[in-house]
Design a protein around this motif. Structure first.
Motif, mmCIF file in Angstrom:
data_model
loop_
_atom_site.group_PDB
_atom_site.id
_atom_site.type_symbol
_atom_site.label_atom_id
_atom_site.label_comp_id
_atom_site.label_asym_id
_atom_site.label_seq_id
_atom_site.Cartn_x
_atom_site.Cartn_y
_atom_site.Cartn_z
ATOM 1 N N CYS A 30 51.649 55.135 43.624
ATOM 2 C CA CYS A 30 51.189 56.372 44.262
ATOM 3 C C CYS A 30 49.732 56.201 44.724
ATOM 4 C CB CYS A 30 51.352 57.559 43.331
ATOM 5 S SG CYS A 30 50.085 57.754 42.089
ATOM 6 N N SER A 79 54.081 64.150 47.948
ATOM 7 C CA SER A 79 53.071 64.939 47.254
ATOM 8 C C SER A 79 52.977 64.449 45.813
ATOM 9 C CB SER A 79 53.455 66.425 47.283
ATOM 10 O OG SER A 79 54.600 66.637 46.484
ATOM 11 N N PRO A 80 51.928 64.872 45.097
ATOM 12 C CA PRO A 80 51.826 64.484 43.680
ATOM 13 C C PRO A 80 53.032 64.938 42.872
ATOM 14 C CG PRO A 80 49.736 65.356 44.435
ATOM 15 C CD PRO A 80 50.718 65.574 45.545
ATOM 16 N N TRP A 119 45.693 60.601 44.113
ATOM 17 C CA TRP A 119 46.670 61.484 43.485
ATOM 18 C C TRP A 119 46.987 61.095 42.041
ATOM 19 C CZ3 TRP A 119 50.941 61.933 47.814
ATOM 20 C CH2 TRP A 119 50.450 62.764 48.841
#
Length: 115
Positions: A36, A12-13, A40
């Motif tokens: 990433c 996830s971020p 995001w």
């Protein structure tokens, strides 16, 4: 601290932001930001900037606290008006009070002998 200590890869971020914040060098942080997913990146960048802003604010607060502790407390204001009194009673001398007490004792002693 390395990202290898995490039990799973970032999902996830917030995971990416935590991994970036755990790195010690700017180059490695930039590499992780580029690694990433593209969608995001703005959110990860916002998380990292917010975290660094909190760290900076904390350090500034601790510096101000250290400075204030070094200077000590602010002294109390001086009393300039000494004519002010809380009550109208004047201070009495101890010998005046002792004289009144001895007079009362003497009157009680004469009454006790008459009784």
């Amino acid at each position: 601290m390395s990202t290898s200590s995490h039990p799973h890869p970032p999902r996830s971020p917030r995971d990416y932001a935590a991994a970036i914040l755990a790195e010690g060098t700017r180059e490695r942080r930039n590499e992780l930001l580029q690694a990433c997913p593209e969608e995001w990146r703005p959110l990860v960048r916002a998380h990292v900037e917010d975290a660094f802003a909190k760290v900076k604010a904390y350090r500034e607060m601790m510096d101000r606290r250290t400075q204030s502790m070094r200077h000590g407390p602010i002294p109390a204001p001086r009393v300039t008006d000494t004519s002010y009194r809380i009550s109208n009673f004047t201070k009495s001398a101890p010998e005046v009070g002792n004289g009144h007490l001895s007079a009362i004792r003497a009157s009680l002693a004469t009454e006790a002998t008459n009784a």
